[in-house]
Design a protein around this motif. Structure first.
Motif, PDB file in Angstrom:
ATOM      1  N   PHE A  45       0.841  -1.200   0.000  1.00  0.00           N
ATOM      2  CA  PHE A  45       0.000   0.000   0.000  1.00  0.00           C
ATOM      3  C   PHE A  45       0.878   1.253   0.000  1.00  0.00           C
ATOM      4  O   PHE A  45       1.873   1.323   0.734  1.00  0.00           O
ATOM      5  CB  PHE A  45      -0.903   0.025   1.235  1.00  0.00           C
ATOM      6  CG  PHE A  45      -2.003  -0.995   1.215  1.00  0.00           C
ATOM      7  CD1 PHE A  45      -3.216  -0.703   0.620  1.00  0.00           C
ATOM      8  CD2 PHE A  45      -1.802  -2.261   1.779  1.00  0.00           C
ATOM      9  CE1 PHE A  45      -4.239  -1.649   0.596  1.00  0.00           C
ATOM     10  CE2 PHE A  45      -2.815  -3.210   1.755  1.00  0.00           C
ATOM     11  CZ  PHE A  45      -4.033  -2.911   1.159  1.00  0.00           C
ATOM     12  N   SER A  46       0.480   2.227  -0.815  1.00  0.00           N
ATOM     13  CA  SER A  46       1.209   3.498  -0.839  1.00  0.00           C
ATOM     14  C   SER A  46       0.280   4.706  -0.862  1.00  0.00           C
ATOM     15  O   SER A  46       0.722   5.819  -0.572  1.00  0.00           O
ATOM     16  CB  SER A  46       2.145   3.559  -2.053  1.00  0.00           C
ATOM     17  OG  SER A  46       1.396   3.508  -3.265  1.00  0.00           O
ATOM     18  N   ARG A  47      -1.018   4.496  -1.182  1.00  0.00           N
ATOM     19  CA  ARG A  47      -1.944   5.614  -1.324  1.00  0.00           C
ATOM     20  C   ARG A  47      -3.138   5.431  -0.382  1.00  0.00           C
ATOM     21  O   ARG A  47      -3.550   4.312  -0.073  1.00  0.00           O
ATOM     22  CB  ARG A  47      -2.459   5.723  -2.764  1.00  0.00           C
ATOM     23  CG  ARG A  47      -1.398   5.744  -3.834  1.00  0.00           C
ATOM     24  CD  ARG A  47      -0.589   7.012  -3.818  1.00  0.00           C
ATOM     25  NE  ARG A  47      -1.394   8.191  -4.168  1.00  0.00           N
ATOM     26  CZ  ARG A  47      -0.884   9.431  -4.235  1.00  0.00           C
ATOM     27  NH1 ARG A  47       0.400   9.636  -3.963  1.00  0.00           N
ATOM     28  NH2 ARG A  47      -1.663  10.438  -4.549  1.00  0.00           N
ATOM     29  N   THR A  48      -3.701   6.548   0.037  1.00  0.00           N
ATOM     30  CA  THR A  48      -4.824   6.509   0.983  1.00  0.00           C
ATOM     31  C   THR A  48      -6.048   5.832   0.390  1.00  0.00           C
ATOM     32  O   THR A  48      -6.710   5.030   1.060  1.00  0.00           O
ATOM     33  CB  THR A  48      -5.197   7.931   1.419  1.00  0.00           C
ATOM     34  OG1 THR A  48      -5.450   8.738   0.257  1.00  0.00           O
ATOM     35  CG2 THR A  48      -4.101   8.567   2.250  1.00  0.00           C
ATOM     36  N   LEU A  49      -6.365   6.141  -0.865  1.00  0.00           N
ATOM     37  CA  LEU A  49      -7.576   5.571  -1.447  1.00  0.00           C
ATOM     38  C   LEU A  49      -7.435   4.086  -1.731  1.00  0.00           C
ATOM     39  O   LEU A  49      -8.436   3.361  -1.772  1.00  0.00           O
ATOM     40  CB  LEU A  49      -7.971   6.327  -2.720  1.00  0.00           C
ATOM     41  CG  LEU A  49      -8.525   7.746  -2.501  1.00  0.00           C
ATOM     42  CD1 LEU A  49      -9.093   8.312  -3.805  1.00  0.00           C
ATOM     43  CD2 LEU A  49      -9.603   7.766  -1.415  1.00  0.00           C
ATOM     44  N   GLU A  50      -6.210   3.598  -1.931  1.00  0.00           N
ATOM     45  CA  GLU A  50      -6.013   2.154  -2.083  1.00  0.00           C
ATOM     46  C   GLU A  50      -6.503   1.432  -0.828  1.00  0.00           C
ATOM     47  O   GLU A  50      -7.226   0.437  -0.910  1.00  0.00           O
ATOM     48  CB  GLU A  50      -4.525   1.845  -2.290  1.00  0.00           C
ATOM     49  CG  GLU A  50      -3.953   2.267  -3.617  1.00  0.00           C
ATOM     50  CD  GLU A  50      -2.455   2.066  -3.687  1.00  0.00           C
ATOM     51  OE1 GLU A  50      -1.893   2.212  -4.791  1.00  0.00           O
ATOM     52  OE2 GLU A  50      -1.832   1.755  -2.635  1.00  0.00           O
ATOM     53  N   LEU A  51      -6.115   1.963   0.318  1.00  0.00           N
ATOM     54  CA  LEU A  51      -6.517   1.336   1.577  1.00  0.00           C
ATOM     55  C   LEU A  51      -7.997   1.562   1.858  1.00  0.00           C
ATOM     56  O   LEU A  51      -8.716   0.640   2.249  1.00  0.00           O
ATOM     57  CB  LEU A  51      -5.676   1.896   2.723  1.00  0.00           C
ATOM     58  CG  LEU A  51      -5.968   1.328   4.117  1.00  0.00           C
ATOM     59  CD1 LEU A  51      -5.774  -0.182   4.139  1.00  0.00           C
ATOM     60  CD2 LEU A  51      -5.092   2.002   5.159  1.00  0.00           C
ATOM     61  N   ALA A  52      -8.474   2.786   1.640  1.00  0.00           N
ATOM     62  CA  ALA A  52      -9.881   3.098   1.911  1.00  0.00           C
ATOM     63  C   ALA A  52     -10.814   2.256   1.053  1.00  0.00           C
ATOM     64  O   ALA A  52     -11.841   1.752   1.536  1.00  0.00           O
ATOM     65  CB  ALA A  52     -10.137   4.585   1.670  1.00  0.00           C
ATOM     66  N   ASN A  53     -10.464   2.088  -0.218  1.00  0.00           N
ATOM     67  CA  ASN A  53     -11.319   1.294  -1.111  1.00  0.00           C
ATOM     68  C   ASN A  53     -11.340  -0.173  -0.711  1.00  0.00           C
ATOM     69  O   ASN A  53     -12.378  -0.844  -0.803  1.00  0.00           O
ATOM     70  CB  ASN A  53     -10.833   1.439  -2.554  1.00  0.00           C
ATOM     71  CG  ASN A  53     -11.082   2.832  -3.117  1.00  0.00           C
ATOM     72  OD1 ASN A  53     -11.927   3.571  -2.612  1.00  0.00           O
ATOM     73  ND2 ASN A  53     -10.328   3.207  -4.143  1.00  0.00           N
ATOM     74  N   LEU A  54     -10.200  -0.683  -0.266  1.00  0.00           N
ATOM     75  CA  LEU A  54     -10.156  -2.075   0.189  1.00  0.00           C
ATOM     76  C   LEU A  54     -11.062  -2.263   1.401  1.00  0.00           C
ATOM     77  O   LEU A  54     -11.844  -3.222   1.465  1.00  0.00           O
ATOM     78  CB  LEU A  54      -8.726  -2.473   0.542  1.00  0.00           C
ATOM     79  CG  LEU A  54      -8.590  -3.853   1.198  1.00  0.00           C
ATOM     80  CD1 LEU A  54      -8.806  -4.957   0.171  1.00  0.00           C
ATOM     81  CD2 LEU A  54      -7.254  -4.014   1.894  1.00  0.00           C
TER      82      LEU A  54
END
Length: 346
Positions: free
Chosen positions: A187-196
């Motif tokens: 993970f490197s971006r906020t939306l990557e984690l939020a979307n997961l």
């Protein structure tokens, strides 16, 4: 009362309004700053509290761990004519900062806990799950980031952090989903984690429901910045640096912070020990504070209507007695024990 700047301008340091100080009237009521007094603003932020305290005639020692806040406050330093001293650092060290600047005792300490709206509003800081940015969350802009924690901590530690600090009931599901995803790509971006997280938890059609990533992002932010440790240590430091009669005012924004403040003041104002007919009453050290607020003070509807951030704010206050400061046990105050990571947690 001394006026600093035009009444039509923002209370925030640095010009255009970016941050509205929460419960400002109530903070001033319980802090009661007077001309000639010295007050520590342990969380300077955009300078809203500091400016109002300066207008009451007091001298302010402002502390902030965010370099952007220190840089943004320099105009207010000039405007204050020597009555505002700004120092970079953590508010847990407020006693040291005060003594280093020639103050062996102060008349007031105010703390606005949690992340500031300035930090939330800047995607590059990585605090927000609504704006894409680097998965950072570091208030001091140094040390391990939220991405480091998410990508490197064992699953069992992620479960504990998300469950305890985020109060996320489905922490196990979230942690295992993170673990599965990071094996494919870190993970490197906020939306990557939020979307997961949204995929794992789903999203209700109820408009009032918070975003599914809210609790996990809260947990990561608190862990990365050691916020609960900082809060507990700052309360102990305030106890040591406040003069008899000095006021402590703390504004918190979630239950974990408020619980620590409540427990600390309850313990420090207690005059009687527990006991029963079978056990003698325990001896209690002299109270180091007297309560100024019997229960948490909340924002009025007029404030929450214009500043939604105020809805979760809770203010508690106490006045320092003459009794000697006590040793502090942060875990007894409510700070959970967590796995350390690169100097974080503990």
């Amino acid at each position: 009362m001394m006026a600093l700047g035009d009444k039509g301008t923002s209370l925030a340091a640095g010009g255009p309004e970016r941050h509205v100080p929460v419960l400002l009237a109530e903070v001033l009521e319980w802090l009661a700053p007077q001309p000639g007094e010295v007050v520590i603003d342990g969380t300077f932020g955009a300078g809203g509290y500091s400016r109002a305290i300066l207008e009451c005639g007091a001298t302010v020692l402002g502390i902030d761990r965010d370099p952007d806040a220190i840089a943004g406050g320099q105009d207010l330093v000039k405007e204050a004519g020597g009555r505002l001293i700004l120092v970079p650092g953590q508010f847990a060290g407020l006693e040291t900062h005060a003594r280093d600047n020639g103050f062996d005792g102060v008349d007031g300490v105010v703390l606005d806990l949690g992340v500031s709206s300035m930090q939330l509003d800047e995607a590059v800081r990585g605090f927000s799950f609504l704006r894409d940015g680097p998965l950072d969350m570091r208030m001091e802009q140094a040390g391990p980031s939220a991405a480091d924690v998410v990508n490197e901590l064992p699953v069992r530690d992620l479960i504990r952090i998300i469950g305890l600090l985020g109060e996320e009931k489905r922490a196990t599901s979230v942690a295992h989903a993170i673990d599965n995803a990071r094996k494919e790509k870190p993970f490197s971006r906020t939306l990557e984690l939020a979307n997961l997280i949204e995929k794992v938890l789903g999203r209700s059609l109820k408009k009032a429901q918070i975003h599914p990533a809210t609790r996990t992002f809260q947990a990561l932010r608190i862990y990365v910045n050691g916020e609960l440790h900082q809060a507990a240590e700052a309360l102990g430091a305030a106890e040591r640096i406040l003069k008899p009669g000095g006021r402590l005012v703390v504004v918190s924004f979630h239950s974990l912070e408020d619980r620590i403040v409540k427990r600390f003041l309850q313990d420090r104002t207690r005059t009687k020990g527990g006991g029963s007919r079978h056990m003698p009453e325990e001896e209690v050290p002299p109270a180091t504070f007297e309560l100024l607020t019997r229960k948490a003070v909340e924002a009025a509807a007029a404030e929450t209507d214009v500043n939604p951030r105020a809805r979760s704010a809770r203010l508690r206050a106490g006045r320092r007695t003459h009794a000697a400061a006590r040793a502090l046990d942060i875990h007894a105050a409510g700070v959970p024990r967590l796995a350390a990571f690169h100097g974080l947690g503990g």
